[in-house]
Design a protein around this motif. Structure first.
Motif, PDB file in Angstrom:
ATOM      1  N   ILE A 198       4.849   7.548  15.342  1.00 51.29           N
ATOM      2  CA  ILE A 198       6.142   6.868  15.464  1.00 51.29           C
ATOM      3  C   ILE A 198       5.936   5.373  15.287  1.00 51.29           C
ATOM      4  O   ILE A 198       5.158   4.755  16.012  1.00 51.29           O
ATOM      5  N   ASP A 199       6.619   4.803  14.311  1.00 47.02           N
ATOM      6  CA  ASP A 199       6.495   3.382  14.004  1.00 47.02           C
ATOM      7  C   ASP A 199       7.859   2.731  14.146  1.00 47.02           C
ATOM      8  O   ASP A 199       8.770   2.994  13.359  1.00 47.02           O
ATOM      9  N   GLU A 200       7.992   1.871  15.138  1.00 44.68           N
ATOM     10  CA  GLU A 200       9.274   1.204  15.380  1.00 44.68           C
ATOM     11  C   GLU A 200       9.256  -0.268  14.981  1.00 44.68           C
ATOM     12  O   GLU A 200      10.171  -1.020  15.303  1.00 44.68           O
ATOM     13  N   PHE A 201       8.220  -0.676  14.269  1.00 42.83           N
ATOM     14  CA  PHE A 201       8.086  -2.103  13.965  1.00 42.83           C
ATOM     15  C   PHE A 201       8.094  -2.409  12.467  1.00 42.83           C
ATOM     16  O   PHE A 201       8.066  -3.562  12.075  1.00 42.83           O
ATOM     17  N   ASP A 202       8.115  -1.373  11.627  1.00 45.39           N
ATOM     18  CA  ASP A 202       8.077  -1.564  10.182  1.00 45.39           C
ATOM     19  C   ASP A 202       9.423  -1.128   9.606  1.00 45.39           C
ATOM     20  O   ASP A 202       9.648   0.039   9.305  1.00 45.39           O
ATOM     21  N   HIS A 246       4.851  -1.169   3.766  1.00 41.69           N
ATOM     22  CA  HIS A 246       4.271  -0.065   3.017  1.00 41.69           C
ATOM     23  C   HIS A 246       5.315   0.618   2.133  1.00 41.69           C
ATOM     24  O   HIS A 246       6.514   0.422   2.296  1.00 41.69           O
ATOM     25  N   ILE A 247       4.798   1.449   1.227  1.00 40.68           N
ATOM     26  CA  ILE A 247       5.644   2.390   0.496  1.00 40.68           C
ATOM     27  C   ILE A 247       5.127   3.782   0.823  1.00 40.68           C
ATOM     28  O   ILE A 247       3.972   4.119   0.534  1.00 40.68           O
ATOM     29  N   TYR A 248       5.973   4.576   1.456  1.00 41.65           N
ATOM     30  CA  TYR A 248       5.579   5.934   1.841  1.00 41.65           C
ATOM     31  C   TYR A 248       6.090   6.911   0.797  1.00 41.65           C
ATOM     32  O   TYR A 248       7.265   6.884   0.419  1.00 41.65           O
ATOM     33  N   LYS A 299       0.838  -1.197   0.000  1.00 35.02           N
ATOM     34  CA  LYS A 299       0.000   0.000   0.000  1.00 35.02           C
ATOM     35  C   LYS A 299       0.874   1.247   0.000  1.00 35.02           C
ATOM     36  O   LYS A 299       1.868   1.334   0.711  1.00 35.02           O
ATOM     37  N   ARG A 300       0.502   2.229  -0.828  1.00 31.76           N
ATOM     38  CA  ARG A 300       1.226   3.504  -0.888  1.00 31.76           C
ATOM     39  C   ARG A 300       0.498   4.520  -0.009  1.00 31.76           C
ATOM     40  O   ARG A 300      -0.720   4.688  -0.112  1.00 31.76           O
ATOM     41  N   ILE A 301       1.270   5.200   0.823  1.00 34.53           N
ATOM     42  CA  ILE A 301       0.716   6.185   1.759  1.00 34.53           C
ATOM     43  C   ILE A 301       1.503   7.479   1.617  1.00 34.53           C
ATOM     44  O   ILE A 301       2.740   7.462   1.632  1.00 34.53           O
ATOM     45  N   HIS A 302       0.801   8.596   1.499  1.00 34.39           N
ATOM     46  CA  HIS A 302       1.481   9.886   1.379  1.00 34.39           C
ATOM     47  C   HIS A 302       1.679  10.527   2.753  1.00 34.39           C
ATOM     48  O   HIS A 302       0.791  10.493   3.607  1.00 34.39           O
ATOM     49  N   LYS A 303       2.849  11.117   2.945  1.00 25.96           N
ATOM     50  CA  LYS A 303       3.162  11.888   4.147  1.00 25.96           C
ATOM     51  C   LYS A 303       3.847  13.183   3.733  1.00 25.96           C
ATOM     52  O   LYS A 303       4.579  13.214   2.744  1.00 25.96           O
ATOM     53  N   ASP A 304       3.589  14.244   4.493  1.00 30.30           N
ATOM     54  CA  ASP A 304       4.325  15.478   4.226  1.00 30.30           C
ATOM     55  C   ASP A 304       5.815  15.267   4.467  1.00 30.30           C
ATOM     56  O   ASP A 304       6.657  15.636   3.642  1.00 30.30           O
ATOM     57  N   ILE A 305       6.121  14.678   5.621  1.00 33.03           N
ATOM     58  CA  ILE A 305       7.520  14.438   5.998  1.00 33.03           C
ATOM     59  C   ILE A 305       7.654  13.039   6.580  1.00 33.03           C
ATOM     60  O   ILE A 305       6.865  12.632   7.445  1.00 33.03           O
TER      61      ILE A 305
END
Length: 315
Positions: free
Chosen positions: A80-84, A103-105, A4-10
């Motif tokens: 905060i994701d420390e498992f991926d 994921h793909i960010y 899944k592709r997810i967009h983030k500002d940063i």
């Protein structure tokens, strides 16, 4: 199955002092922020028993300081994701891609704050005794050696501070370093005055011995040329660090030491990509300078995002 592709500002890579400070500032600016951490949240400093040089605190544990900073960042919306775990980054072009196991960010800006890891003991027996007498985190594992004989390898502040901390568990403590002290005078004095401590400078560790677990170490006095065996139950290694930059070596210019080339504004050679904290090439590396880097990176990343929206992403 396609990720899944997810967009983030940063996307911020690393949750140490620099990364969490960047997350705090970016969150306060209402940006969509994700922090990815392959190790422990808080970074290396989270293991520090007592920090006495961070402004505003007479003394604070690394766990407490970084825990508070994490709460601040999360209170402003940073995730905060420390498992991926990250498997690949593609930083050139827009958006930048940060691919994890799940994921793909797609990120408009990336802040690299991946820090450093402790250098491994360069002996063939290291793997055999890892976790069975050879350790790299005194705060995590020191309690296992109550009333035992402990050795510490290294001569800088990290090593001497570790030795001072471990002395509360040890019945006997050795500090072993191949050259002279590099630690500050206050830490040295504390260790030298400790009746449990014996210091071996100009001394190399040549081998590790034991059946199943570490039982002794063979050391060489470089001045006299004599070998001797020291019975020990555990050794804690503090002989420097290695920058966590393996992911970026095909993307960014790195220094001979493996750090990311970036100026005091934390801008790298790629527009929209910043480097903050110990991973950045700089002369001074302290908690305060890591926090400063995180601040600068977040504020300048926000300015970069504004330029993108205006259609003028000038670096």
């Amino acid at each position: 199955m396609e990720k899944k592709r997810i967009h983030k500002d940063i996307v911020i890579i690393g949750a140490g002092m620099a990364g969490l400070t960047a997350a705090l500032y970016a969150g306060r600016m209402n940006l969509d922020v994700l922090v990815l951490e392959n190790g422990i949240v808080g970074g290396q400093i989270a293991n520090a028993a007592g920090i006495e040089n961070y402004p505003g605190f007479a003394k604070v544990s690394g766990k407490e300081l970084m825990g508070t900073l994490q709460q601040q960042a999360e209170s402003f919306g940073a995730v905060i994701d420390e498992f991926d775990s990250i498997v690949k980054v593609t930083l050139k072009g827009q958006p930048k891609l940060v691919e994890t196991e799940e994921h793909i960010y797609e990120a408009d800006a990336v802040i690299i704050a991946s820090g450093m890891n402790r250098r491994k003991l360069p002996l063939p027996e290291e793997k055999r005794f890892a976790g069975k007498g050879v350790h790299y985190c005194e705060l995590c594992d020191g309690h296992m050696y109550q009333d035992k004989v402990i050795a510490v390898m290294g001569g800088g502040n990290a090593a001497v501070d570790a030795a001072n901390f471990l002395s509360k568990y040890a019945s006997k403590l050795y500090l072993i370093h191949r050259s002279d002290f590099r630690a500050d005078e206050v830490s040295q004095k504390r260790l030298k005055e400790n009746p449990k401590a014996e210091i071996f400078l100009q001394t190399e560790i040549k081998s590790l011995q034991g059946e199943g677990r570490l039982e002794s170490i063979e050391v060489l006095d470089k001045v006299s040329g004599k070998l001797r065996s020291l019975p020990v139950d555990g050794i804690f290694v503090n002989i420097g660090v290695v920058p966590n930059t393996e992911l970026y070596k095909e993307e960014l210019p790195l220094t001979p030491a493996g750090r990311v080339e970036a100026g005091e504004d934390c801008r790298t050679a790629i527009p929209g990509v910043f480097a903050a904290g110990d991973v950045r090439e700089k002369e001074i590396r302290q908690l305060t300078t890591a926090a400063a880097d995180g601040t600068a990176a977040a504020l300048l990343a926000e300015k970069y995002l504004v330029k993108i929206k205006e259609g003028n992403p000038v670096w």
